[in-house]
Design an enzyme around this catalytic site. Structure first.
Site, mmCIF file in Angstrom:
data_model
loop_
_atom_site.group_PDB
_atom_site.id
_atom_site.type_symbol
_atom_site.label_atom_id
_atom_site.label_comp_id
_atom_site.label_asym_id
_atom_site.label_seq_id
_atom_site.Cartn_x
_atom_site.Cartn_y
_atom_site.Cartn_z
ATOM 1 N N GLY A 119 0.795 -1.225 0.000
ATOM 2 C CA GLY A 119 0.000 0.000 0.000
ATOM 3 C C GLY A 119 0.828 1.275 0.000
ATOM 4 O O GLY A 119 0.301 2.374 0.103
ATOM 5 N N ARG A 128 -10.753 5.360 -15.128
ATOM 6 C CA ARG A 128 -9.836 4.784 -16.122
ATOM 7 C C ARG A 128 -10.619 3.929 -17.100
ATOM 8 O O ARG A 128 -11.762 3.534 -16.804
ATOM 9 C CB ARG A 128 -8.820 3.881 -15.392
ATOM 10 C CG ARG A 128 -8.111 4.581 -14.253
ATOM 11 C CD ARG A 128 -7.781 3.583 -13.134
ATOM 12 N NE ARG A 128 -7.292 4.294 -11.932
ATOM 13 C CZ ARG A 128 -6.035 4.340 -11.540
ATOM 14 N NH1 ARG A 128 -5.119 3.669 -12.196
ATOM 15 N NH2 ARG A 128 -5.690 5.014 -10.481
ATOM 16 N N ASP A 145 -5.613 0.032 -17.263
ATOM 17 C CA ASP A 145 -5.930 0.612 -15.950
ATOM 18 C C ASP A 145 -5.134 1.902 -15.723
ATOM 19 O O ASP A 145 -5.373 2.595 -14.732
ATOM 20 C CB ASP A 145 -5.642 -0.392 -14.825
ATOM 21 C CG ASP A 145 -4.223 -0.934 -14.877
ATOM 22 O OD1 ASP A 145 -3.850 -1.491 -15.921
ATOM 23 O OD2 ASP A 145 -3.485 -0.790 -13.888
ATOM 24 N N ASN A 146 -4.207 2.200 -16.611
ATOM 25 C CA ASN A 146 -3.449 3.444 -16.494
ATOM 26 C C ASN A 146 -3.855 4.452 -17.562
ATOM 27 O O ASN A 146 -3.142 5.420 -17.799
ATOM 28 C CB ASN A 146 -1.940 3.159 -16.607
ATOM 29 C CG ASN A 146 -1.414 2.377 -15.407
ATOM 30 O OD1 ASN A 146 -2.041 2.364 -14.352
ATOM 31 N ND2 ASN A 146 -0.292 1.722 -15.569
HETATM 32 P P1 AMP Z 1 0.656 0.531 -11.159
HETATM 33 O O1 AMP Z 1 1.704 -0.326 -11.783
HETATM 34 O O2 AMP Z 1 1.215 1.529 -10.169
HETATM 35 O O3 AMP Z 1 -0.246 1.172 -12.155
HETATM 36 O O4 AMP Z 1 -0.246 -0.440 -10.268
HETATM 37 C C1 AMP Z 1 -0.951 -1.525 -10.780
HETATM 38 C C2 AMP Z 1 -1.826 -2.073 -9.691
HETATM 39 O O5 AMP Z 1 -1.039 -2.532 -8.591
HETATM 40 C C3 AMP Z 1 -2.815 -1.083 -9.105
HETATM 41 O O6 AMP Z 1 -3.976 -1.800 -8.759
HETATM 42 C C4 AMP Z 1 -2.092 -0.584 -7.876
HETATM 43 O O7 AMP Z 1 -2.956 -0.082 -6.898
HETATM 44 C C5 AMP Z 1 -1.399 -1.844 -7.397
HETATM 45 N N1 AMP Z 1 -0.181 -1.566 -6.646
HETATM 46 C C6 AMP Z 1 1.002 -1.105 -7.113
HETATM 47 N N2 AMP Z 1 1.900 -0.979 -6.116
HETATM 48 C C7 AMP Z 1 1.272 -1.348 -4.985
HETATM 49 C C8 AMP Z 1 1.666 -1.439 -3.610
HETATM 50 N N3 AMP Z 1 2.879 -1.117 -3.199
HETATM 51 N N4 AMP Z 1 0.741 -1.874 -2.730
HETATM 52 C C9 AMP Z 1 -0.493 -2.208 -3.122
HETATM 53 N N5 AMP Z 1 -0.921 -2.159 -4.389
HETATM 54 C C10 AMP Z 1 -0.050 -1.731 -5.316
HETATM 55 MG MG MG Z 2 -1.830 2.095 -12.227
#
Ligand code: AMP
Ligand code: MG
Length: 487
Positions: free
Chosen positions: A126, A183, A252-253
């Protein structure tokens, strides 16, 4: 100008209910301290910039305090990651604190990234580390200053809370601002979980809040999809024209508003390289620089699939067909400007392609080339730039075409040419190594460099006395930094 306790909340997304997001409180980080704040982003909330220095600012954006009117929520969504569908993603480490409206009547989502675990954290902690929070902050504000649509960043708050990545690091939070955090993956989630009623709640909300003009159209959802296609075509044209690599173009981005969203291992090109892969974890180069263009369409077709309950497949297909021509038109328009041209000719696309081919083989710095091209008359500039090219004969042939083209374009006033070109060709861009230098200093507790770099990048087109070194070519080590998804 407002104080921090004078913000006006109107949490429209939270009111859509628990099917779309879950109430979660932020988990504070230890000993919160201001790393950097953006006065320009603070102005979006009518906040007096001096409040960033007050302890309560770090407490609010470090998760210790909350406005009584805030309603922190973790949003649920899914999405296609590197081409494969992931059925459950969602805000795993970020929270929508609430929506604030400013005196101009604009709504801004306050999203606190790194705010602790949520029901969507899966195996994650998180948290966000200081380095990635600084990168997101700097690039958000730098893209905005370049005129590229993006989420904004209000501040980074650092802490002494340890987090474990490849090594032990410190947790930080970044406060992201956007008119919406919806998104492509939000629509995909309700489509693939077969919940048309919830999808409709989402769709009606997005239409009413973010595409109200589409409600006037005979087919509002189709009008909205068309608008999303148009905005994405324009956005990606800007990325390509300015050498910006997003790095993780998963659905999702991708923002429903067509703004640059969710930053990971992004990069601006130093030397021009069409095949550049900024994400060290992207083995196949799915999101390489040149692939961003077709991936933009791939992502839009993933969204189109999710919109089939609202729009006929034929209409979706026809609308998707607008993407490439729109992209091409925007891209060519931007590149013409970057070359100092004020008119259009049929062969301009070829002129651009030929230049990029020559750059590709010669390790030419992409941003500085255009800046230097505008410094002097076309003839003098190409005479000076030719030494940077390996294929000098090839460059001379291009230069001849270019100078003739500039002559046909008309206006020969060099002062006007310089002013016009410098207004679209930045002197300062967020090079990876500049971000890295600022991060290294911040990790040892010195935030002066992050703040200075942020200030320089907020006026990227303007020569700033004493800041010449930010406009130089990167050192060799700076071109080969490995940036991965781990953040
Ligand atoms: P991202 O690569 O940052 O776009 O994240 C992809 C997914 O992974 C999203 O659902 C984020 O909320 C989740 N996520 C990324 N890093 C973390 C983390 N450190 N703790 C919890 N969820 C994460
Ligand atoms: Mg993301």
């Amino acid at each position: 100008m407002k104080a921090l306790d004078e913000l006006t909340f109107d949490n429209r997304f939270a009111r859509l209910g628990d099917a779309l997001s879950t109430h979660v409180l932020p988990e504070p980080i230890g000993d919160p301290r201001l790393v950097v704040a953006s006065p320009a982003a603070m102005a979006l909330l009518d906040l007096d910039p001096s409040v960033a220095e007050t302890p309560v600012f770090a407490e609010l954006f470090g998760g210790h305090k909350l406005w009584a009117e805030a309603e922190p929520r973790a949003m649920v969504y899914s999405g296609h990651q590197f081409g494969s569908y992931n059925p459950q993603l969602g805000d795993g480490r970020g929270l929508l604190l609430g929506e604030v409206y400013n005196e101009a009547g604009e709504h801004w989502d306050l999203h606190l990234k790194g705010a602790g675990q949520t029901p969507y954290s899966r195996m994650g902690d998180g948290r966000a580390v200081l380095r990635s929070s600084i990168r997101e902050f700097l690039v958000s504000e730098a893209l905005h200053a370049l005129g590229i649509p993006t989420t904004r960043a209000l501040c980074v708050i650092g802490s002494d809370t340890p987090v474990w990545r490849e090594k032990q690091e410190r947790a930080a939070m970044v406060l992201r601002l956007a008119p919406s955090h919806v998104r492509f993956g939000h629509f995909e989630y309700f489509y693939y979980t077969k919940r048309p009623e919830q999808q409709k709640v989402l769709g009606e909300h997005v239409l009413a809040m973010h595409f109200p003009e589409c409600l006037e159209a005979p087919a509002p959802y189709l009008a909205m999809f068309r608008e999303i296609v148009e905005r994405n075509a324009e956005l990606i044209a800007k990325w390509q024209a300015y050498g910006f690599c997003h790095g993780v173009m998963n659905t999702d981005n991708m923002s429903i508003l067509g703004i640059t969203f969710d930053f990971g291992p992004f990069a601006f090109l130093d030397d021009f390289d069409a095949h550049f892969i900024c994400n060290h974890s992207d083995d196949q180069g799915r999101y390489s620089f040149s692939n961003q263009v077709p991936i933009g369409q791939w992502n839009l077709s993933a969204l189109a699939q999710a919109l089939t309950p609202f729009i006929s497949v034929d209409a979706l297909r026809e609308t998707l067909g607008l993407y490439f021509p729109l992209y091409q038109a925007h891209y060519l328009d931007l590149m013409r400007r970057r070359l100092g041209l004020t008119t259009g000719e049929d062969d301009d696309q070829k002129l651009v392609e030929k230049l990029l081919q020559l750059m590709q083989n010669s390790s030419v710095d992409y941003s500085l080339f255009f800046r230097r091209l505008g410094e002097e008359t076309a003839e003098l500039a190409v005479a000076r730039l030719r030494d940077d090219f390996v294929d000098i004969k090839g460059f001379d042939a291009w230069a001849e075409l270019y100078c003739a083209r500039v002559a046909r374009d008309g206006n020969r006033d060099q002062d006007q040419r310089r002013t016009r070109m410098h207004a679209v060709n930045p002197l300062y861009i967020l090079r990876n190594y500049l971000a890295q230098n600022a991060i290294d200093a911040a990790e040892s507790g010195d935030y002066a460099e992050v703040r200075r770099l942020h200030a320089v990048l907020s006026k990227p087109f303007e020569k700033q006395p004493g800041m010449e070194h930010y406009a130089e070519r990167p050192p060799e080590w700076g071109k080969h930094l490995e940036i991965s998804c781990s953040s």
